[in-house]
Structures are given as structure tokens and as C-alpha cells.
Design a protein around this motif. Structure first.
Motif, short mmCIF file in Angstrom:
data_model
loop_
_atom_site.label_atom_id
_atom_site.label_comp_id
_atom_site.label_asym_id
_atom_site.label_seq_id
_atom_site.Cartn_x
_atom_site.Cartn_y
_atom_site.Cartn_z
N ALA A 6 -33.70 32.25 -30.25
CA ALA A 6 -32.64 33.13 -29.76
C ALA A 6 -33.25 34.36 -29.09
O ALA A 6 -32.75 34.82 -28.06
N ASP A 7 -34.32 34.88 -29.66
CA ASP A 7 -34.98 36.04 -29.07
C ASP A 7 -35.63 35.70 -27.73
O ASP A 7 -35.60 36.51 -26.81
N ARG A 9 -34.58 33.64 -25.51
CA ARG A 9 -33.53 33.57 -24.49
C ARG A 9 -33.22 34.96 -23.94
O ARG A 9 -32.78 35.10 -22.80
N LYS A 10 -33.46 35.99 -24.71
CA LYS A 10 -33.14 37.36 -24.30
C LYS A 10 -34.21 37.98 -23.40
O LYS A 10 -33.98 39.04 -22.83
N VAL A 11 -35.36 37.34 -23.27
CA VAL A 11 -36.44 37.87 -22.44
C VAL A 11 -36.00 37.83 -20.98
O VAL A 11 -35.48 36.81 -20.51
N ALA A 12 -36.21 38.92 -20.28
CA ALA A 12 -35.82 38.99 -18.87
C ALA A 12 -36.43 37.84 -18.07
O ALA A 12 -37.62 37.56 -18.19
N GLU A 15 -34.37 31.47 -18.45
CA GLU A 15 -33.09 30.78 -18.34
C GLU A 15 -32.84 29.85 -19.51
O GLU A 15 -31.71 29.67 -19.95
N ARG A 33 -31.65 27.06 -26.41
CA ARG A 33 -30.85 28.26 -26.17
C ARG A 33 -30.97 28.56 -24.68
O ARG A 33 -32.07 28.53 -24.12
N SER A 34 -29.82 28.82 -24.04
CA SER A 34 -29.86 29.01 -22.60
C SER A 34 -29.01 30.19 -22.18
O SER A 34 -28.26 30.76 -22.97
N ASN A 35 -29.12 30.50 -20.91
CA ASN A 35 -28.31 31.56 -20.31
C ASN A 35 -27.31 30.91 -19.36
O ASN A 35 -26.89 29.79 -19.58
N ASP A 36 -26.95 31.58 -18.30
CA ASP A 36 -25.81 31.17 -17.49
C ASP A 36 -25.98 29.92 -16.63
O ASP A 36 -24.99 29.31 -16.27
N LYS A 54 -24.42 27.38 -24.45
CA LYS A 54 -25.62 28.20 -24.53
C LYS A 54 -26.46 27.98 -25.78
O LYS A 54 -27.50 28.61 -25.95
#
Length: 104
Positions: A6-7, A9-12, A15, A33-36, A54
Motif C-alpha cells: 500500500a505504501d 502505491r503512494k510513491v510519486a 502506477e 495495489r494500483s492507481n488510476d 485499486k
């Protein structure tokens, strides 16, 4: 280990994050875990898994960890290379092997 994915996925710029774990029975568990721009449940469904847009997962049996990592990453990279919507920024995939994390 579950919080790590989960962490990631938060890295700039990331994806999708994939975590592979070899279970005691030899099966390989993959958490996604994914983004948009990467639908985790649709991706997991290609390997018999499921979940949400996600957050999803799947279990692969009767294959080695190396084989599963190669197959899953190859397909994930293909999905990331699909045409994207105008103006959409798509980041790279990240994967973590639980085996690598647990063996110093």
C-alpha cells in the motif's frame, strides 16, 4: 508485509505495485495495489483472482516463483503500455518479492 505494498502505491510516479509471496504449500500469492490507470481486479482476473479497481490479489499454483514473477510482470508491463487517455500520466510498475524481503 501487507502495509508495504500500500505504501509503494503512494510513491510519486508509481502506477501499480505487485507483491509476490511464496506460501508454505508452494503456491504464489500476488497482491496488487494500483492507481488510476491500472484496474487491479481486471488484471487479477486474468490469473483467476479478483478484488477491486485499486486493490486485488491472486494465487498461482504449480509454478515457480521466478516463473510467476516473469509472467505477471510481462503482462503488467503490457497493460501499462496500452494507449492512455489524453493528458493522463502513467507511472511505472513496482514489484516486491517477499522472498527477497525475508532473506537478508
Amino acid at each position: 508485509l501487507d502495509g508495504i505494498i500500500a505504501d509503494l502505491r503512494k510513491v510519486a510516479g508509481v502506477e501499480v505495485a505487485l507483491m509476490f509471496r511464496e506460501l508454505q504449500d508452494g503456491a504464489i500469492r500476488i497482491n496488487i495495489r494500483s492507481n488510476d490507470h491500472f484496474h487491479a481486479a481486471n488484471f487479477a482476473a486474468t490469473f483467476g483472482g479478483g478484488g477491486h479497481a485499486k486493490a486485488a490479489g491472486m494465487t498461482v499454483r504449480n509454478k515457480t516463483l521466478d516463473t510467476v514473477v516473469d509472467e505477471v510482470l510481462d503482462l503488467a508491463l503490457t497493460w501499462l503500455e496500452r494507449p492512455k487517455a489524453p493528458g493522463a500520466d502513467r507511472g511505472p510498475a513496482v514489484y516486491v518479492s517477499a522472498q527477497a524481503l525475508s532473506n537478508p
